[in-house]
Each structure stands twice: as structure tokens, then as C-alpha cells.
Design a protein around this motif. Structure first.
Motif, short mmCIF file in Angstrom:
data_model
loop_
_atom_site.label_atom_id
_atom_site.label_comp_id
_atom_site.label_asym_id
_atom_site.label_seq_id
_atom_site.Cartn_x
_atom_site.Cartn_y
_atom_site.Cartn_z
N LEU A 1 -4.82 0.73 3.85
CA LEU A 1 -4.05 -0.52 4.76
C LEU A 1 -4.41 -1.01 5.45
CD1 LEU A 1 -1.35 -1.46 5.38
CD2 LEU A 1 -0.84 0.58 6.49
N ALA B 1 -2.34 0.68 -4.56
CA ALA B 1 -1.84 -0.33 -3.86
C ALA B 1 -1.89 -1.45 -4.66
CB ALA B 1 -3.31 -1.62 -3.37
N ARG C 1 3.61 -1.59 3.82
CA ARG C 1 3.08 -0.04 3.24
C ARG C 1 5.27 0.32 2.86
NH1 ARG C 1 1.71 2.85 8.78
NH2 ARG C 1 2.80 4.72 7.18
N VAL D 1 0.63 -1.24 -0.11
CA VAL D 1 -0.08 -0.53 0.16
C VAL D 1 0.98 1.00 0.37
CG1 VAL D 1 -1.90 1.71 0.74
CG2 VAL D 1 -1.91 -1.15 1.05
N CYS D 2 0.63 2.27 -0.90
CA CYS D 2 1.61 3.52 -1.49
C CYS D 2 0.86 4.38 -0.40
CB CYS D 2 1.30 4.37 -2.89
SG CYS D 2 2.41 5.27 -2.12
N MET D 3 1.85 4.60 0.93
CA MET D 3 1.94 6.25 1.66
C MET D 3 2.20 7.04 1.35
SD MET D 3 -1.02 4.30 3.69
CE MET D 3 -1.00 5.38 5.29
N ASN E 1 -4.18 5.40 3.94
CA ASN E 1 -4.11 5.02 5.43
C ASN E 1 -5.87 3.93 5.44
OD1 ASN E 1 -5.60 7.76 5.51
ND2 ASN E 1 -5.81 7.02 8.17
N ALA F 1 1.20 -4.29 8.80
CA ALA F 1 2.14 -4.53 7.72
C ALA F 1 2.97 -4.72 8.10
CB ALA F 1 2.27 -2.00 7.94
N HIS G 1 -1.88 8.70 0.59
CA HIS G 1 -1.63 9.21 1.63
C HIS G 1 -2.90 10.74 2.00
CE1 HIS G 1 -1.27 9.79 6.41
NE2 HIS G 1 -1.81 10.53 6.29
#
Ligand code: FES
Length: 165
Positions: free
Chosen positions: A95, A132, A119, A80-82, A92, A106, A87
């Protein structure tokens, strides 16, 4: 997953070319992870012996930095890209949905080894945020519901297979 003797062979090859300087600890952990996909407990002991430092020191560094994985990746590594764009777009929540669905946090791998979750920072497709990945497939503009649905083809049947294989 890499067998224990293969992983110890790979680690021996890494150590062969390195000096026993304790300043090499982080780079040794990085190389071990790059080669094995994670840092096994036995590898921590081997590195500690090689550098002449207590294993607890290796453990402390490996657990302090979240770049290090202490469990093997799952069959379907889920990311999952944060990064900032993701974000702000609710990464979040994606996630949290995946953690809930997979019953792992994570950095962990599911008990059956089918999924691992991680993450990460920006993966370079911010226009598609939140993003994701499952394996090498990108899932754009995710919602918690879409995240749950995306897992379905990767879930194992009772015979250990899934429709994504
Ligand atoms: S911030 Fe997620 S792809 Fe860039």
C-alpha cells in the motif's frame, strides 16, 4: 464518470422508494454509492434535504465510515488487500509503495482520474498473499517493486492512452 443529471436521476430513483426516516441515512449512502460508485457532494445535500437533517450530519456519517468514497473511482481502480494473511505478508508495504507511486492515499483518486486506490479486507485468495488488484486483474505475492512495475501498463501516455486499454 456519471454525468451530474444522470447521478441526480439515479438518486431520485433511490429516494422514491424510501421513507424520510433519519435512520435510513446509512442505507441511503450505501445505495447511492452502489449506484454511482461514490457519494457526490450534491447527493449529500439531496439526502439531507430528503431526511430533513443538516448536511453536516450527512457529511459526518459519510466521512466517519471508511466504506464510503467521496471521490469517483479512477479508470484503473487499484485495491490492496489488508486482510490478516496479506497484512502479515507485508500488505502495508504494498500500500505504501502504491501510495508513493500514485501520489494519492487509500480512498483517493488521482487528479487525472486514471487511478484510484483502496484498502480492503480479505478478498479470498490468502494463499497468494500479499495480493493487490488493478481493475479485475489479481497481482499475487506482491513486493513493493512488483507493485511499481504493475502500474506501468496502466499509466497514461501523453495522448491519454495506455498499453492496458
Ligand atoms: S487476507 Fe488477503 S486475500 Fe485473504
Amino acid at each position: 464518470m456519471i454525468a451530474r443529471d444522470q447521478s441526480s436521476q439515479a438518486l431520485s430513483q433511490i429516494l422514491e422508494s424510501r421513507s424520510r426516516d433519519r435512520g435510513n441515512l446509512i442505507s441511503l449512502l450505501q445505495e447511492t454509492q452502489a449506484k454511482l460508485g461514490y457519494i457526490p457532494r450534491e447527493a449529500m445535500q439531496t439526502i439531507a434535504d430528503f431526511l430533513g437533517i443538516p448536511r453536516v450530519e450527512v457529511w459526518g456519517v459519510a466521512t466517519f465510515y471508511n466504506q464510503f468514497r467521496l471521490t469517483p473511482l479512477g479508470k484503473h481502480h487499484t485495491v490492496v488487500c489488508m486482510g490478516t494473511a496479506c497484512h502479515l505478508a507485508g500488505g502495508n508495504l504494498i500500500l505504501e509503495a502504491l501510495e508513493r507511486e500514485l501520489d494519492i492515499k487509500a480512498g483517493e483518486t488521482s487528479a487525472d482520474g486514471n487511478f484510484s486506490l483502496e484498502r480492503v479486507a480479505c478478498i479470498g485468495c490468502c494463499m497468494l498473499a500479499p495480493v493487490a488488484l488493478i481493475g479485475d486483474r489479481i497481482y499475487p505475492r506482491m513486493t513493493p517493486f512488483k507493485a511499481e512495475e504493475a502500474l506501468i501498463p496502466y499509466r497514461q501516455n501523453s495522448d491519454g492512452k495506455n498499453t492496458a486499454d
